[in-house]
Design a protein around this motif. Structure first.
Motif, PDB file in Angstrom:
ATOM      1  N   ASN A 160       2.771  19.998  -4.877  1.00 16.67           N
ATOM      2  CA  ASN A 160       3.133  18.347  -3.632  1.00 16.67           C
ATOM      3  C   ASN A 160       1.060  18.373  -4.171  1.00 16.67           C
ATOM      4  N   CYS A 161       0.950  17.231  -3.518  1.00 15.41           N
ATOM      5  CA  CYS A 161      -0.458  16.406  -3.371  1.00 15.41           C
ATOM      6  C   CYS A 161      -0.286  15.695  -2.361  1.00 15.41           C
ATOM      7  N   VAL A 162      -1.437  15.139  -1.853  1.00 12.07           N
ATOM      8  CA  VAL A 162      -1.502  14.597  -0.426  1.00 12.07           C
ATOM      9  C   VAL A 162      -2.997  13.349  -0.954  1.00 12.07           C
ATOM     10  N   THR A 163      -2.981  12.436  -0.303  1.00 10.05           N
ATOM     11  CA  THR A 163      -3.576  11.743  -0.890  1.00 10.05           C
ATOM     12  C   THR A 163      -4.610  11.653   0.057  1.00 10.05           C
ATOM     13  N   ALA A 164      -6.068  11.981  -0.606  1.00  9.82           N
ATOM     14  CA  ALA A 164      -7.306  12.220  -0.005  1.00  9.82           C
ATOM     15  C   ALA A 164      -8.220  10.726   0.909  1.00  9.82           C
ATOM     16  N   THR A 165      -8.272   9.943  -0.732  1.00  5.13           N
ATOM     17  CA  THR A 165      -9.223   8.803   0.072  1.00  5.13           C
ATOM     18  C   THR A 165      -8.423   7.535  -1.543  1.00  5.13           C
ATOM     19  N   VAL A 166      -8.349   6.772  -0.778  1.00  8.92           N
ATOM     20  CA  VAL A 166      -8.222   5.398  -1.698  1.00  8.92           C
ATOM     21  C   VAL A 166      -9.480   4.699  -1.508  1.00  8.92           C
ATOM     22  N   ASP A 167     -10.095   4.560  -2.881  1.00  8.13           N
ATOM     23  CA  ASP A 167     -11.290   3.849  -3.252  1.00  8.13           C
ATOM     24  C   ASP A 167     -11.181   2.592  -2.816  1.00  8.13           C
ATOM     25  N   ARG A 168      -9.882   1.948  -4.028  1.00 10.41           N
ATOM     26  CA  ARG A 168     -10.098   0.334  -3.602  1.00 10.41           C
ATOM     27  C   ARG A 168      -9.289  -0.032  -4.017  1.00 10.41           C
ATOM     28  N   PHE A 169      -8.599  -0.872  -2.425  1.00 13.86           N
ATOM     29  CA  PHE A 169      -7.005  -2.007  -2.575  1.00 13.86           C
ATOM     30  C   PHE A 169      -8.068  -2.788  -2.061  1.00 13.86           C
ATOM     31  N   GLU A 170      -7.152  -3.827  -3.470  1.00 15.47           N
ATOM     32  CA  GLU A 170      -7.701  -5.539  -3.222  1.00 15.47           C
ATOM     33  C   GLU A 170      -6.140  -6.177  -4.068  1.00 15.47           C
ATOM     34  N   SER A 200      -5.532  -0.526  -7.004  1.00 12.24           N
ATOM     35  CA  SER A 200      -5.817   0.748  -6.130  1.00 12.24           C
ATOM     36  C   SER A 200      -5.983   1.975  -7.129  1.00 12.24           C
ATOM     37  N   TYR A 201      -7.175   2.903  -6.286  1.00 12.95           N
ATOM     38  CA  TYR A 201      -7.558   3.514  -6.688  1.00 12.95           C
ATOM     39  C   TYR A 201      -6.805   4.585  -5.901  1.00 12.95           C
ATOM     40  N   PHE A 202      -6.547   5.946  -6.178  1.00 15.37           N
ATOM     41  CA  PHE A 202      -5.818   6.559  -5.064  1.00 15.37           C
ATOM     42  C   PHE A 202      -6.418   7.380  -5.887  1.00 15.37           C
ATOM     43  N   VAL A 203      -7.552   8.451  -3.961  1.00 14.94           N
ATOM     44  CA  VAL A 203      -7.675  10.784  -4.841  1.00 14.94           C
ATOM     45  C   VAL A 203      -6.794  11.140  -4.239  1.00 14.94           C
ATOM     46  N   MET A 204      -5.551  11.370  -5.760  1.00 15.35           N
ATOM     47  CA  MET A 204      -5.147  13.039  -4.768  1.00 15.35           C
ATOM     48  C   MET A 204      -5.087  13.935  -5.252  1.00 15.35           C
ATOM     49  N   VAL A 205      -4.508  15.161  -3.973  1.00 15.10           N
ATOM     50  CA  VAL A 205      -4.994  15.946  -3.854  1.00 15.10           C
ATOM     51  C   VAL A 205      -4.022  17.515  -3.760  1.00 15.10           C
ATOM     52  N   ALA A 206      -4.106  18.072  -5.452  1.00  8.58           N
ATOM     53  CA  ALA A 206      -2.650  19.208  -4.934  1.00  8.58           C
ATOM     54  C   ALA A 206      -2.829  20.336  -4.587  1.00  8.58           C
ATOM     55  N   MET A 234       1.084  -1.262  -0.092  1.00 13.68           N
ATOM     56  CA  MET A 234       0.038  -0.110  -0.114  1.00 13.68           C
ATOM     57  C   MET A 234       0.753   1.447   0.193  1.00 13.68           C
ATOM     58  N   LYS A 235       1.677   1.626   0.709  1.00 12.77           N
ATOM     59  CA  LYS A 235       2.766   2.664   0.891  1.00 12.77           C
ATOM     60  C   LYS A 235       3.291   2.812  -0.755  1.00 12.77           C
ATOM     61  N   LEU A 236       4.159   1.368  -1.542  1.00 16.40           N
ATOM     62  CA  LEU A 236       4.292   1.915  -2.367  1.00 16.40           C
ATOM     63  C   LEU A 236       3.468   2.284  -3.143  1.00 16.40           C
ATOM     64  N   ALA A 237       1.958   1.844  -3.250  1.00 18.52           N
ATOM     65  CA  ALA A 237       1.332   2.457  -4.832  1.00 18.52           C
ATOM     66  C   ALA A 237       0.890   4.267  -4.191  1.00 18.52           C
ATOM     67  N   ASP A 238       0.626   4.224  -2.571  1.00 16.24           N
ATOM     68  CA  ASP A 238       0.575   5.351  -2.411  1.00 16.24           C
ATOM     69  C   ASP A 238       1.832   6.098  -2.939  1.00 16.24           C
ATOM     70  N   SER A 239       2.833   6.000  -2.832  1.00 13.54           N
ATOM     71  CA  SER A 239       4.173   6.628  -3.802  1.00 13.54           C
ATOM     72  C   SER A 239       3.859   7.160  -5.018  1.00 13.54           C
ATOM     73  N   ALA A 240       3.687   6.067  -5.180  1.00 12.23           N
ATOM     74  CA  ALA A 240       3.803   5.903  -6.992  1.00 12.23           C
ATOM     75  C   ALA A 240       2.494   6.800  -7.162  1.00 12.23           C
ATOM     76  N   SER A 241       1.583   6.693  -6.316  1.00 13.01           N
ATOM     77  CA  SER A 241       0.034   7.607  -7.159  1.00 13.01           C
ATOM     78  C   SER A 241       0.499   9.085  -7.136  1.00 13.01           C
ATOM     79  N   GLY A 242       1.309   9.177  -5.487  1.00 13.93           N
ATOM     80  CA  GLY A 242       2.112  10.868  -5.407  1.00 13.93           C
ATOM     81  C   GLY A 242       3.071  11.320  -6.430  1.00 13.93           C
ATOM     82  N   VAL A 243       4.090  10.224  -7.099  1.00 13.37           N
ATOM     83  CA  VAL A 243       4.191  10.780  -8.089  1.00 13.37           C
ATOM     84  C   VAL A 243       3.620  11.371  -9.585  1.00 13.37           C
TER      85      VAL A 243
END
Length: 166
Positions: free
Chosen positions: A52-62, A109-115, A34-43
């Protein structure tokens, strides 16, 4: 604001899993994936927005299959949808057994990131330019998830609901 194509922010990231990544069962800890996926999403989000972007939600992580120590984990991340300040990043995770070459799709997984700006407030991002049929298909699916998130948000109880001792 000028749009940016999906291809401008796409990311492929790989990392070998070591004993430091193990859980109590001896497999790779799901939180590490999950941490790797969050880092990839941030990039991906930072590349697109230039902010800069922050994680708002993780919609699905299967988790479809376990990841083992010694596997090479490869993450494929790309933008599916862009709103005013939010971006949906899809992440596909594959684990490769380097001895056999067998690759297994282990996660989606689907991450919603906010700038955000320098004060931490949401800031507008460039529109997304869809280049391929695959981009358009992913965008259409993402739009359905965005609408579902909006509907789900409308069903949430008001802030403080259930906390009144009376």
């Amino acid at each position: 604001m000028e749009g940016k194509p999906v291809s401008a922010s796409r990311l492929v990231m790989a990392q070998m899993m070591t004993p430091l990544d193990a859980n109590a069962a001896g497999n790779v800890h799901g939180g590490n994936i999950m941490k790797l996926a969050d880092s990839a999403s941030g990039v991906v989000a930072i590349r697109h927005s230039g902010r800069n972007c922050v994680t708002a939600t993780v919609d699905r992580f299967e988790f479809f299959a376990p990841v083992f120590i010694g596997n090479l984990v490869t993450l494929y991340a790309s933008l599916n949808y862009v709103g005013r300040s939010s971006m949906e990043v899809g992440v596909r995770v594959e684990a490769e057994d380097l001895r056999t070459g067998k690759k297994t799709h282990t996660n989606t997984s689907y991450f919603v990131m906010v700038a955000i700006d320098e004060s931490g407030r949401p800031v507008e991002v460039p529109p997304l330019i869809l280049e391929t049929e695959e981009d358009r298909r992913r965008n259409a699916e993402a739009r359905r998830r965005v609408e579902a998130r909006k509907r789900q948000g409308q069903r949430r109880p008001p802030s403080g609901c259930g906390t009144d001792p009376a």
